[in-house]
Design a protein around this motif. Structure first.
Motif, PDB file in Angstrom:
ATOM      1  N   ILE A 296       5.377  -8.379  -7.820  1.00 58.24           N
ATOM      2  CA  ILE A 296       5.845  -9.012  -6.303  1.00 58.24           C
ATOM      3  C   ILE A 296       6.103  -8.038  -5.961  1.00 58.24           C
ATOM      4  N   GLN A 297       6.784  -6.607  -5.603  1.00 55.55           N
ATOM      5  CA  GLN A 297       6.575  -5.678  -4.893  1.00 55.55           C
ATOM      6  C   GLN A 297       4.536  -5.177  -3.632  1.00 55.55           C
ATOM      7  N   LEU A 298       3.974  -5.190  -5.364  1.00 61.95           N
ATOM      8  CA  LEU A 298       2.659  -5.010  -4.607  1.00 61.95           C
ATOM      9  C   LEU A 298       2.465  -6.395  -3.082  1.00 61.95           C
ATOM     10  N   ALA A 299       2.777  -7.969  -3.888  1.00 65.50           N
ATOM     11  CA  ALA A 299       2.485  -8.276  -2.821  1.00 65.50           C
ATOM     12  C   ALA A 299       3.092  -8.434  -1.359  1.00 65.50           C
ATOM     13  N   ALA A 300       4.493  -8.415  -2.236  1.00 57.86           N
ATOM     14  CA  ALA A 300       5.074  -8.427  -0.466  1.00 57.86           C
ATOM     15  C   ALA A 300       4.824  -7.632   0.387  1.00 57.86           C
ATOM     16  N   GLY A 301       4.531  -6.406  -0.275  1.00 56.75           N
ATOM     17  CA  GLY A 301       4.175  -4.808   0.463  1.00 56.75           C
ATOM     18  C   GLY A 301       2.821  -5.513   1.779  1.00 56.75           C
ATOM     19  N   ARG A 302       1.734  -6.038   0.571  1.00 56.68           N
ATOM     20  CA  ARG A 302       0.416  -6.633   1.516  1.00 56.68           C
ATOM     21  C   ARG A 302       0.940  -7.460   2.634  1.00 56.68           C
ATOM     22  N   ARG A 303       2.087  -8.207   2.134  1.00 55.25           N
ATOM     23  CA  ARG A 303       2.532  -9.446   3.302  1.00 55.25           C
ATOM     24  C   ARG A 303       3.070  -8.408   4.410  1.00 55.25           C
ATOM     25  N   GLY A 304       3.729  -7.449   4.004  1.00 50.03           N
ATOM     26  CA  GLY A 304       4.819  -7.064   5.471  1.00 50.03           C
ATOM     27  C   GLY A 304       3.911  -6.064   5.811  1.00 50.03           C
ATOM     28  N   GLN A 305       2.463  -6.216   5.609  1.00 51.16           N
ATOM     29  CA  GLN A 305       1.973  -5.048   5.883  1.00 51.16           C
ATOM     30  C   GLN A 305       2.206  -3.714   5.613  1.00 51.16           C
TER      31      GLN A 305
END
Length: 326
Positions: A296-305
């Motif tokens: 989740i942390q990885l995906a959220a970080g990518r979404r937030g760029q």
């Protein structure tokens, strides 16, 4: 498929595309249809008082899986819903004769039936085990039809508010006076609260001028966005709906949108419905939940760029240091 399903469903990809749109018979500009964000903006400066919009949609289905599968009488329908007005419109699509992977059709958007934002999805329906009308698949990612936006973006899913956490009127925020921001998922619309009493934050986000300041502001915005994505995902998972046999269902509203966007990134390679069941199982039974938290942390970080903006900030700092050397 997982054992919790009472009948088999499609595992292959179901992609929904809005090809064209019109308002009261007049074609909508291509720029108002975003394939990337899957948003159609139906509000036009020159045409505020419109009556009906028409969306031309195309759906690609896993044709071989359908041909070899146990279903019969398969059909495909577009579904337009808006929770705020309790509106639901269903339109049957037709299979293309020259390519059976694709289904096309139209769905109508009546202005009087909607308030702000509707969700456009697709359902594949068929018969199995002597029971008609079983939903055997839905699109991988729904579209948003925004009746208030002039540009096709999803930004209206989030309300950004400036609040004084230290001395403002909301007493409950005072216990968070040292926090630069908070993500509030309690309402129908997600809210990001920016703490105006946090020294320098408001000025940085609204008045960044030089390259270093701009890079720093962009990094802060990216961090806020990443935290918002992670918080939204966790909140949506805790607010699922369930059918009669206890199978988790999407909760609707922004929570459903977040789950449909994030689940393929948290559980890559899994059909959307399976990913939802797996996420619920991991969370409720605490089986491998720590690993999921990292995803989740990885995906959220990518979404937030975050990676992109962190790289830019590091480069800006390096250039500033090099420029200050004698």
């Amino acid at each position: 498929m997982t054992a919790v399903y009472a009948y088999p469903t499609l595992a292959g990809r179901i992609k929904l595309t809005v090809r064209r749109a019109s308002i009261d018979g007049k074609p909508l500009q291509v720029a108002l249809i975003s394939q990337r964000d899957r948003v159609v903006a139906l509000h036009q400066v020159e045409h505020d008082e419109w009556t009906e919009g028409v969306l031309e949609v195309e759906v690609s289905l896993p044709a071989e899986e359908l041909a070899d599968g146990p279903w019969s009488g398969v059909t495909c329908v577009a579904v337009l819903t808006e929770g705020a007005t309790n509106t639901r419109v269903v339109s049957r699509l037709e299979r293309r004769q020259d390519d059976d992977r694709y289904w096309r059709g139209e769905i109508r958007v009546r202005r009087s039936a909607h308030l702000a934002r509707a969700v456009l999805d697709v359902s594949v329906v068929g018969s199995y085990g002597g029971v008609d009308g079983r939903v055997i698949g839905t699109s991988d990612a729904p579209w948003v039809v925004d009746l208030l936006a002039r540009t096709p973006t999803r930004h209206r899913d989030v309300e950004i508010l400036e609040e004084n956490f230290r001395d403002g009127p909301r007493e409950w925020l005072r216990s968070f006076k040292d926090a630069p921001w908070l993500v509030d998922t309690a309402g129908d619309m997600l809210a990001i609260l920016l703490n105006t009493s946090f020294e320098g934050l408001a000025g940085l986000l609204s008045g960044a001028r030089g390259p270093l300041e701009k890079a720093t502001a962009d990094l802060v915005v990216a961090q806020i966005a990443a935290e918002a994505w992670a918080t939204m995902f966790q909140s949506a998972l805790s607010d699922l709906e369930y059918d009669e046999d206890g199978t988790p269902q999407f909760p609707g509203g922004w929570r459903e949108s977040v789950l449909r966007i994030m689940l393929p990134e948290v559980f890559p390679g899994q059909p959307l419905a399976d990913a939802l069941v797996e996420a619920h199982r991991r969370r409720s039974e605490s089986l491998g939940w720590a690993e999921v938290q990292s995803r989740i942390q990885l995906a959220a970080g990518r979404r937030g760029q975050v990676p992109k903006n962190l790289t830019a900030a590091i480069r800006a700092v390096t250039r500033a240091q090099e420029g200050s050397r004698p």
